[in-house]
Design a protein around this motif. Structure first.
Motif, PDB file in Angstrom:
ATOM      1  N   SER A 124      -3.364   0.361  -7.420  1.00  0.00           N
ATOM      2  CA  SER A 124      -3.158  -0.659  -8.447  1.00  0.00           C
ATOM      3  C   SER A 124      -1.665  -0.798  -8.696  1.00  0.00           C
ATOM      4  N   LEU A 125      -1.177  -2.024  -8.714  1.00  0.00           N
ATOM      5  CA  LEU A 125       0.230  -2.275  -8.979  1.00  0.00           C
ATOM      6  C   LEU A 125       0.476  -2.352 -10.485  1.00  0.00           C
ATOM      7  N   ALA A 126       1.740  -2.398 -10.863  1.00  0.00           N
ATOM      8  CA  ALA A 126       2.110  -2.380 -12.280  1.00  0.00           C
ATOM      9  C   ALA A 126       1.548  -3.566 -13.053  1.00  0.00           C
ATOM     10  N   ASP A 127       1.354  -4.707 -12.384  1.00  0.00           N
ATOM     11  CA  ASP A 127       0.862  -5.909 -13.067  1.00  0.00           C
ATOM     12  C   ASP A 127      -0.660  -5.990 -13.090  1.00  0.00           C
ATOM     13  N   GLY A 128      -1.336  -4.974 -12.556  1.00  0.00           N
ATOM     14  CA  GLY A 128      -2.790  -4.989 -12.513  1.00  0.00           C
ATOM     15  C   GLY A 128      -3.358  -5.482 -11.201  1.00  0.00           C
ATOM     16  N   SER A 129      -2.513  -5.942 -10.294  1.00  0.00           N
ATOM     17  CA  SER A 129      -2.984  -6.367  -8.975  1.00  0.00           C
ATOM     18  C   SER A 129      -3.494  -5.154  -8.203  1.00  0.00           C
ATOM     19  N   GLU A 130      -4.408  -5.417  -7.268  1.00  0.00           N
ATOM     20  CA  GLU A 130      -5.003  -4.335  -6.481  1.00  0.00           C
ATOM     21  C   GLU A 130      -4.748  -4.577  -5.002  1.00  0.00           C
ATOM     22  N   VAL A 131      -4.372  -3.516  -4.294  1.00  0.00           N
ATOM     23  CA  VAL A 131      -4.065  -3.630  -2.870  1.00  0.00           C
ATOM     24  C   VAL A 131      -4.827  -2.554  -2.106  1.00  0.00           C
ATOM     25  N   SER A 132      -5.574  -2.979  -1.085  1.00  0.00           N
ATOM     26  CA  SER A 132      -6.248  -2.044  -0.189  1.00  0.00           C
ATOM     27  C   SER A 132      -5.462  -1.991   1.113  1.00  0.00           C
ATOM     28  N   LEU A 133      -5.004  -0.804   1.480  1.00  0.00           N
ATOM     29  CA  LEU A 133      -4.171  -0.619   2.668  1.00  0.00           C
ATOM     30  C   LEU A 133      -5.013  -0.096   3.823  1.00  0.00           C
ATOM     31  N   ARG A 134      -4.949  -0.795   4.935  1.00  0.00           N
ATOM     32  CA  ARG A 134      -5.605  -0.304   6.141  1.00  0.00           C
ATOM     33  C   ARG A 134      -4.883   0.972   6.597  1.00  0.00           C
ATOM     34  N   PRO A 135      -5.565   1.870   7.323  1.00  0.00           N
ATOM     35  CA  PRO A 135      -4.885   3.090   7.791  1.00  0.00           C
ATOM     36  C   PRO A 135      -3.550   2.792   8.471  1.00  0.00           C
ATOM     37  N   HIS A 136      -2.578   3.655   8.194  1.00  0.00           N
ATOM     38  CA  HIS A 136      -1.236   3.588   8.778  1.00  0.00           C
ATOM     39  C   HIS A 136      -0.514   2.298   8.379  1.00  0.00           C
ATOM     40  N   THR A 137      -0.596   1.983   7.096  1.00  0.00           N
ATOM     41  CA  THR A 137       0.074   0.803   6.547  1.00  0.00           C
ATOM     42  C   THR A 137       1.035   1.233   5.448  1.00  0.00           C
ATOM     43  N   SER A 138       2.188   0.574   5.381  1.00  0.00           N
ATOM     44  CA  SER A 138       3.192   0.876   4.356  1.00  0.00           C
ATOM     45  C   SER A 138       3.423  -0.350   3.480  1.00  0.00           C
ATOM     46  N   LEU A 139       3.531  -0.120   2.169  1.00  0.00           N
ATOM     47  CA  LEU A 139       3.799  -1.194   1.211  1.00  0.00           C
ATOM     48  C   LEU A 139       5.084  -0.866   0.467  1.00  0.00           C
ATOM     49  N   TYR A 140       6.010  -1.829   0.446  1.00  0.00           N
ATOM     50  CA  TYR A 140       7.303  -1.643  -0.206  1.00  0.00           C
ATOM     51  C   TYR A 140       7.444  -2.615  -1.379  1.00  0.00           C
ATOM     52  N   GLN A 141       8.082  -2.160  -2.437  1.00  0.00           N
ATOM     53  CA  GLN A 141       8.415  -3.041  -3.558  1.00  0.00           C
ATOM     54  C   GLN A 141       9.854  -3.505  -3.390  1.00  0.00           C
ATOM     55  N   ILE A 142      10.047  -4.826  -3.336  1.00  0.00           N
ATOM     56  CA  ILE A 142      11.384  -5.395  -3.188  1.00  0.00           C
ATOM     57  C   ILE A 142      11.983  -5.720  -4.550  1.00  0.00           C
ATOM     58  N   GLU A 143      11.188  -6.348  -5.408  1.00  0.00           N
ATOM     59  CA  GLU A 143      11.681  -6.701  -6.743  1.00  0.00           C
ATOM     60  C   GLU A 143      10.507  -6.841  -7.701  1.00  0.00           C
ATOM     61  N   LEU A 144      10.660  -6.284  -8.880  1.00  0.00           N
ATOM     62  CA  LEU A 144       9.669  -6.418  -9.944  1.00  0.00           C
ATOM     63  C   LEU A 144      10.448  -6.679 -11.227  1.00  0.00           C
ATOM     64  N   SER A 145      10.452  -7.961 -11.656  1.00  0.00           N
ATOM     65  CA  SER A 145      11.257  -8.356 -12.804  1.00  0.00           C
ATOM     66  C   SER A 145      10.453  -9.273 -13.711  1.00  0.00           C
ATOM     67  N   GLU A 146      11.132  -9.870 -14.682  1.00  0.00           N
ATOM     68  CA  GLU A 146      10.474 -10.781 -15.619  1.00  0.00           C
ATOM     69  C   GLU A 146      10.050 -12.084 -14.951  1.00  0.00           C
ATOM     70  N   THR A 147      10.627 -12.382 -13.785  1.00  0.00           N
ATOM     71  CA  THR A 147      10.347 -13.667 -13.135  1.00  0.00           C
ATOM     72  C   THR A 147       9.837 -13.539 -11.708  1.00  0.00           C
ATOM     73  N   LYS A 148       9.665 -12.310 -11.217  1.00  0.00           N
ATOM     74  CA  LYS A 148       9.338 -12.180  -9.796  1.00  0.00           C
ATOM     75  C   LYS A 148       8.587 -10.887  -9.514  1.00  0.00           C
ATOM     76  N   ARG A 149       7.605 -10.979  -8.583  1.00  0.00           N
ATOM     77  CA  ARG A 149       6.902  -9.812  -8.058  1.00  0.00           C
ATOM     78  C   ARG A 149       6.966  -9.913  -6.538  1.00  0.00           C
ATOM     79  N   ALA A 150       7.826  -9.122  -5.921  1.00  0.00           N
ATOM     80  CA  ALA A 150       8.064  -9.251  -4.481  1.00  0.00           C
ATOM     81  C   ALA A 150       7.803  -7.928  -3.772  1.00  0.00           C
TER      82      ALA A 150
END
Length: 323
Positions: free
Chosen positions: A128-154
């Motif tokens: 679960s991400l900070a905004d309540g979004s949910e992400v299911s990662l397939r095996p051997h997958t990487s997820l990076y946060q680029i920006e989390l601000s008042e105007t953007k979720r990247a």
């Protein structure tokens, strides 16, 4: 905000350095400078000079005691210790302060903010991400946060994942790959980056897909798009089961090229599979293959292909036709 590479004219360190330089040019001392740093440095210098003067006086006494103990009739000439009393080290200190200030500004305005926030191993991982979004990662997958601000979720992905995005019209949600960017407001979609291309399937909502050449298109629910060789394909209808099958630990094949199936299995298990012995690796196949264990997956795939997979080493396999 645009970063500044020059110190402002009213910077205290810059003003101090200018004053020190002016005194140096006029050949005057710096004891009149009412600055805490300079006064501390002067105190330290005076203390060091006092220690050196004391050492000069003590050196003769020490030598006298040595001669007395050895009863030597000759006395070596003692050269008192001297120190070069100049202000070079003061300027070096002031310069260090200025350089440190500049480097601090440069460093903190040029930091790469990309952070690895999730990485799956041999199994599917759901976070679960900070905004309540949910992400299911397939095996051997990487997820990076680029920006989390008042105007953007990247975010950025390497592998494959299914996103259920919390809706927020004031904070667009984007996922980047090495081939392009997917931008959404609130939706459910799947994105994969294996096989030297990025595939996007939209299940619900609306998303925009952009390639690196600034070509873009809007996907509607039930559509897919691919970015390959820096080219964005047209939107086409797709079967959700084929793009969400891995969430149930299986591969659903509906007229899928063999080469594509092999690439997907290689990514899922981080294995190397050689099918060069096949007559036509682009042949279309259909069926269902479980993803619980690599040996079972290759056994079932071998039955569909009319052959078997022989293990070469720990992570490498080769296809052997039975005909």
């Amino acid at each position: 905000m645009e970063s500044q590479n020059l110190l402002p004219e009213n910077d205290q360190d810059l003003l101090l350095a200018k004053k020190l330089d002016s005194l140096l040019q006029m050949g005057e001392g710096i004891s009149s400078v009412q600055d805490p740093l300079i006064q501390s440095l002067l105190s330290y210098r005076n203390l060091e000079h006092s220690n050196i003067d004391s050492l000069e006086a003590e050196s003769s006494e020490i030598w006298d005691r040595v001669l007395s103990e050895t009863q030597s009739p000759k006395r070596a000439k003692v050269t008192p210790l001297k120190t070069q009393r100049n202000n070079t080290w003061v300027w070096a200190t002031a310069a260090t302060v200025l350089i440190a200030s500049f480097l601090g500004i440069f460093w903190f305005t040029n930091l790469d903010s990309t952070v690895l926030i999730a990485q799956s191993g041999n199994n599917i991982e759901t976070i679960s991400l900070a905004d309540g979004s949910e992400v299911s990662l397939r095996p051997h997958t990487s997820l990076y946060q680029i920006e989390l601000s008042e105007t953007k979720r990247a975010y950025e992905i390497n592998g494959e994942a299914f996103f259920i995005v919390a809706k927020d019209v004031n904070k667009p949600f984007s996922v980047s790959s090495e081939h392009g960017i997917i931008t959404v407001l609130g939706t459910q979609f799947n994105v994969s980056t294996w096989g030297n291309e990025t595939n996007v399937f939209l299940e619900e909502g609306s998303i925009r897909v952009d390639d690196l050449n600034q070509n873009s298109l809007i996907l509607k629910p039930g559509e897919k798009a691919t970015i390959a060789n820096n080219l964005l394909s047209d939107a086409t209808d797709a079967d959700a089961e084929e793009y969400k099958d891995w969430l149930n630990n299986m591969i659903v094949l509906k007229g899928t090229p063999i080469s594509q199936v092999i690439i997907e299995i290689e990514h899922h298990y981080q294995a190397n599979i050689d099918i060069s012995a096949m007559d036509n690796e682009f042949e279309l196949i259909s069926g269902t293959i479980p993803l619980d264990e690599l040996s079972i997956t290759l056994r079932d795939l071998g039955i569909i292909l009319g052959g078997t997979f022989r293990q070469i080493n720990l992570d490498s396999f080769t296809f052997i036709p039975l005909n």
